[in-house]
Design an enzyme around this catalytic site. Structure first.
Site, mmCIF file in Angstrom:
data_model
loop_
_atom_site.group_PDB
_atom_site.id
_atom_site.type_symbol
_atom_site.label_atom_id
_atom_site.label_comp_id
_atom_site.label_asym_id
_atom_site.label_seq_id
_atom_site.Cartn_x
_atom_site.Cartn_y
_atom_site.Cartn_z
ATOM 1 N N ASN A 196 0.781 -1.261 -0.039
ATOM 2 C CA ASN A 196 -0.172 0.060 -0.045
ATOM 3 C C ASN A 196 0.824 1.262 -0.012
ATOM 4 O O ASN A 196 0.587 2.340 -0.923
ATOM 5 C CB ASN A 196 -0.745 0.062 1.053
ATOM 6 C CG ASN A 196 -2.212 -1.033 0.866
ATOM 7 O OD1 ASN A 196 -2.929 -0.621 -0.080
ATOM 8 N ND2 ASN A 196 -2.515 -2.005 1.732
ATOM 9 N N THR A 239 3.884 1.537 -0.976
ATOM 10 C CA THR A 239 4.406 1.834 -2.371
ATOM 11 C C THR A 239 3.725 2.292 -3.479
ATOM 12 O O THR A 239 3.752 3.315 -4.272
ATOM 13 C CB THR A 239 5.071 0.433 -2.796
ATOM 14 O OG1 THR A 239 5.931 0.105 -1.830
ATOM 15 C CG2 THR A 239 5.891 0.649 -4.056
ATOM 16 N N ASP A 243 -0.494 -9.619 3.362
ATOM 17 C CA ASP A 243 -1.755 -9.277 4.112
ATOM 18 C C ASP A 243 -2.898 -9.287 3.024
ATOM 19 O O ASP A 243 -3.984 -9.329 3.625
ATOM 20 C CB ASP A 243 -1.764 -7.735 4.724
ATOM 21 C CG ASP A 243 -0.476 -7.655 5.693
ATOM 22 O OD1 ASP A 243 -0.152 -8.658 6.323
ATOM 23 O OD2 ASP A 243 -0.166 -6.612 6.005
ATOM 24 N N ARG A 253 -6.359 -27.882 25.968
ATOM 25 C CA ARG A 253 -6.019 -26.557 26.405
ATOM 26 C C ARG A 253 -6.767 -25.701 25.308
ATOM 27 O O ARG A 253 -7.293 -26.383 24.134
ATOM 28 C CB ARG A 253 -4.688 -26.392 26.010
ATOM 29 C CG ARG A 253 -3.975 -26.527 27.130
ATOM 30 C CD ARG A 253 -2.294 -26.577 27.049
ATOM 31 N NE ARG A 253 -1.209 -26.832 28.070
ATOM 32 C CZ ARG A 253 -0.251 -27.151 27.868
ATOM 33 N NH1 ARG A 253 0.268 -26.929 26.542
ATOM 34 N NH2 ARG A 253 0.458 -27.357 29.029
ATOM 35 N N GLU A 295 -2.948 -9.849 14.254
ATOM 36 C CA GLU A 295 -2.192 -8.940 15.509
ATOM 37 C C GLU A 295 -2.779 -7.524 15.587
ATOM 38 O O GLU A 295 -2.449 -6.821 16.532
ATOM 39 C CB GLU A 295 -0.738 -8.932 14.808
ATOM 40 C CG GLU A 295 -0.714 -7.994 13.386
ATOM 41 C CD GLU A 295 0.749 -7.914 12.851
ATOM 42 O OE1 GLU A 295 1.633 -7.702 13.538
ATOM 43 O OE2 GLU A 295 0.739 -7.796 11.612
ATOM 44 N N ARG A 351 -2.780 -21.179 25.999
ATOM 45 C CA ARG A 351 -1.456 -20.865 25.718
ATOM 46 C C ARG A 351 -1.479 -19.961 24.285
ATOM 47 O O ARG A 351 -2.248 -20.324 23.461
ATOM 48 C CB ARG A 351 -0.851 -22.103 25.349
ATOM 49 C CG ARG A 351 -0.419 -22.995 26.418
ATOM 50 C CD ARG A 351 0.792 -22.421 27.389
ATOM 51 N NE ARG A 351 1.068 -23.322 28.161
ATOM 52 C CZ ARG A 351 0.553 -23.699 29.556
ATOM 53 N NH1 ARG A 351 -0.285 -22.632 30.059
ATOM 54 N NH2 ARG A 351 1.056 -24.441 30.544
ATOM 55 N N TYR A 403 7.379 -13.471 11.712
ATOM 56 C CA TYR A 403 8.011 -13.403 10.373
ATOM 57 C C TYR A 403 8.142 -14.643 9.591
ATOM 58 O O TYR A 403 8.462 -14.691 8.324
ATOM 59 C CB TYR A 403 9.401 -12.660 10.565
ATOM 60 C CG TYR A 403 9.047 -11.137 10.999
ATOM 61 C CD1 TYR A 403 8.978 -10.239 9.997
ATOM 62 C CD2 TYR A 403 9.193 -10.680 12.096
ATOM 63 C CE1 TYR A 403 8.758 -8.844 10.352
ATOM 64 C CE2 TYR A 403 8.913 -9.598 12.700
ATOM 65 C CZ TYR A 403 8.710 -8.722 11.861
ATOM 66 O OH TYR A 403 8.220 -7.328 12.297
ATOM 67 N N ILE A 404 7.925 -15.599 10.186
ATOM 68 C CA ILE A 404 8.015 -16.895 9.759
ATOM 69 C C ILE A 404 6.891 -17.061 8.488
ATOM 70 O O ILE A 404 7.338 -17.708 7.486
ATOM 71 C CB ILE A 404 7.307 -18.314 10.730
ATOM 72 C CG1 ILE A 404 8.347 -18.282 11.996
ATOM 73 C CG2 ILE A 404 7.411 -19.681 10.110
ATOM 74 C CD1 ILE A 404 9.758 -18.846 11.506
#
Ligand code: F6P
Length: 336
Positions: free
Chosen positions: A109, A111, A133, A168, A228, A255, A261-262
């Site tokens: 975006n 750029t 993204d 969990r 995120e 947990r 970055y993977i």
């Protein structure tokens, strides 16, 4: 025709395949000359360039990152390298001195916004959308997204085993500050029970209720996928915050895993390799036919292009009527 090519913004699987696609077609099919510009717009300020030959393009299809290097240099904004210099004017001068007839700008975006400004100043530019993204307006998909979704889905699949063995709740945080495309696609592909994205408001009470209902139904574990960029208390990362809140709300051991970055590194999937190759090839076609000021786009299964002025400053976000959201909701997935 002498083309300059640069890559700007965060790296993304498929950039090198795109460079290869543009350059091979430009050199072999159209007999053009291609100059690689290092580190995004920064390289246009410092004139860090290298001529590309067919041999320098070997082995690029499968390689992650960008062989040109990248930066988040925004020449129309304050800060960054050479503060105080009239960066756009310097870039205009250098484009002339390097003898470039046009530029191919591969970026996200930020750029697209920058390239639209240079187009207004009279530079011949063809832009190619790049981001994991998938939030660039005007294209159905950008290369890199499919790879990021595959990696995130694989991670969710792996977390399922620990979740069910330990009974969990496992929270996984994936990338996406403004747009929840990765969380939505990987969350649905990985069978997530809860998917939280920036575009859809959530209540932690609803999330807790779904997890407790699953427990009552004999499913003592749950998978929660969060982007995120969802709202938090402002102090913790999204994954950590949601995991803590779920534990308070349900009393179930929870947990979190931050994929980070993977998701952005490594080799592109076959889908992304082919999308990158097609987009790169079509960029060379636009240059050959003198169509500048445009961004390559995927619409349905067709590669087309749209004016950069239409794209700049907009974001493509997930909407409530997205088919995966609708289907997910009707299958009991909690979106908040
Ligand atoms: O390229 C987009 C993106 O992957 C976002 O999802 C992420 O938040 C951001 O890049 C982070 O990149 P960096 O830390 O390199 O600025």
């Amino acid at each position: 025709m002498r083309i300059g090519i640069l890559t700007s913004g965060g790296d993304c699987p498929g950039i090198n395949a795109t460079i290869r696609g543009v350059c091979k077609k430009a050199i072999l099919h159209y007999g053009m000359e291609v100059i690689g510009i290092h580190s995004g717009f920064q390289g246009l300020m410092t004139k860090e360039t290298e001529p590309f030959t067919i041999t320098s393009l070997s082995g690029l299809l499968t390689q992650g990152g960008t062989i040109l290097g990248t930066s988040r240099e925004k020449p129309f904004k304050r800060g960054g390298l050479m503060e105080g210099v009239d960066k756009p004017a310097l870039i205009m001068k250098n484009i002339k001195e390097l003898g470039l007839d046009c530029l191919v700008c591969i970026g996200g975006n930020g750029t697209q916004k920058t390239t639209a400004r240079f187009v207004e100043m009279g530079v011949n530019i063809v832009a190619i959308p790049k981001t994991i993204d998938n939030d660039i307006w005007g294209t159905d998909f950008s290369f890199g997204f499919d790879t990021a979704v595959s990696i995130a889905t694989d991670a969710i699949d792996r977390l399922h085993f620990t979740a069910s063995s330990h009974k969990r709740v496992m929270v996984i945080e994936v990338m996406g500050h403004n747009a929840g495309w990765i969380a939505l696609y990987a969350g649905m592909a990985g069978g997530g029970d809860v998917i939280l994205i920036p575009e859809i408001p959530y209540s932690i009470h609803n999330v807790g209720e779904l997890i407790l209902n699953r427990l009552k139904q004999g499913k003592p574990y749950s998978i929660v996928v969060v982007a995120e960029g969802i709202p938090t208390d402002g102090r913790k990362r999204a994954g950590e915050y949601i995991a803590q809140e779920i534990e308070y709300e349900t009393g179930i051991e929870t947990r979190e895993t931050v994929l980070g970055y993977i998701q952005r590194g490594g080799s592109p999937t076959p889908f992304d390799r082919n999308l990158a190759t097609r987009m790169g090839g079509h960029a060379a076609d636009l240059i050959a036919s003198g169509q500048f000021g445009r961004m390559i786009a995927l619409r349905g299964n067709e590669i087309s292009s749209i004016p950069l002025a239409e794209v700049a400053g907009k974001l493509k976000l997930v909407t409530e009527d997205n088919d995966l959201v609708v289907q997910g909701r009707q299958m009991g997935v909690c979106f908040g």
